[in-house]
Scaffold this active site. Structure first.
Site, mmCIF file in Angstrom:
data_model
loop_
_atom_site.group_PDB
_atom_site.id
_atom_site.type_symbol
_atom_site.label_atom_id
_atom_site.label_comp_id
_atom_site.label_asym_id
_atom_site.label_seq_id
_atom_site.Cartn_x
_atom_site.Cartn_y
_atom_site.Cartn_z
ATOM 1 N N CYS A 112 0.819 -1.203 0.000
ATOM 2 C CA CYS A 112 0.000 0.000 0.000
ATOM 3 C C CYS A 112 0.863 1.267 0.000
ATOM 4 O O CYS A 112 1.622 1.505 -0.931
ATOM 5 C CB CYS A 112 -0.966 -0.052 1.185
ATOM 6 S SG CYS A 112 -2.403 1.026 1.050
ATOM 7 N N HIS A 113 0.795 2.086 1.053
ATOM 8 C CA HIS A 113 1.627 3.285 1.154
ATOM 9 C C HIS A 113 2.999 2.988 1.763
ATOM 10 O O HIS A 113 3.850 3.876 1.825
ATOM 11 C CB HIS A 113 0.933 4.353 2.005
ATOM 12 C CG HIS A 113 -0.273 4.961 1.360
ATOM 13 N ND1 HIS A 113 -1.505 4.326 1.345
ATOM 14 C CD2 HIS A 113 -0.448 6.131 0.689
ATOM 15 C CE1 HIS A 113 -2.383 5.093 0.712
ATOM 16 N NE2 HIS A 113 -1.774 6.192 0.306
#
Length: 200
Positions: A112-113
């Site tokens: 994800c991030h």
């Protein structure tokens, strides 16, 4: 049942604001495979999860990142969540901790991030990976070959886009962590330093 990670000690780097399932599900899977897992954080005591659109559960911190040493671990997991890597990348100890895994050729998994931390550690140049789409430009600007796939494996570096990719992400993470060091897993295209004497 075969437990593929019986002899492995894994670091999970996170702080308050991590996406809950991106930590809890991989950690449960790693422990089910026999791994010893330590939550490493700049915070002491506990960190709080972000669960989709609200605060989630608290997770106990095992090791302060200021005291953590990549020599003591076989692999590193970096969960996502917007806040988590944004706070972590402002912490010099956390950034150095991430970079050390690459310099020691040890596998790293991030979802994800989470790959924002890889940008800050300057370890993505020339590497193929994916992430949450909103940080695609940051990764490309840092020299990464960004692709839109559920899971990407590049010489011990495992990345995925979002919680919907967790099944594939976890499977590849276990596989790469089980394989151990990869010579192509380096801090730069030209290669990183060798592992410290006595490191695992």
């Amino acid at each position: 049942m075969s437990r593929r990670l019986n002899d492995k000690t894994i670091a999970v780097l996170a702080t308050t604001g991590f996406e809950q399932v991106e930590l809890t599900e991989p950690v449960d899977a790693l422990r089910n495979e026999g791994a010893t897992v330590h939550i490493v954080s700049p915070e002491e005591g506990q960190i709080k999860a972000w669960d989709q659109d609200q605060w989630g559960k608290h997770i106990k911190v095992d090791v302060a990142v200021s005291d953590a040493n990549a020599d003591d671990y076989h692999a590193l997991l970096i969960p996502g969540g917007v806040m988590n890597p944004d706070f972590l990348r402002q912490n010099d100890d956390a950034v150095s901790f991430v970079r050390d895994f690459f310099e020691q050729h040890k596998p790293v998994a991030s979802i994800c991030h989470g790959p924002w931390m890889l940008v800050e550690a300057d370890v993505v140049r020339g590497r193929k990976l994916t992430s949450y789409p909103s940080i695609k430009t940051d990764l490309k600007n840092a020299g990464a070959n960004w692709v839109d796939e559920e899971v990407v494996v590049d010489e011990g570096l495992v990345t995925s886009r979002n919680p919907g990719d967790l099944k594939a992400f976890i499977a590849k993470t276990i596989e790469e962590f089980g394989e151990g060091k990869h010579e192509g897993q380096t801090a730069s295209e030209s290669g990183g330093r060798s592992a410290s004497p006595g490191s695992i």
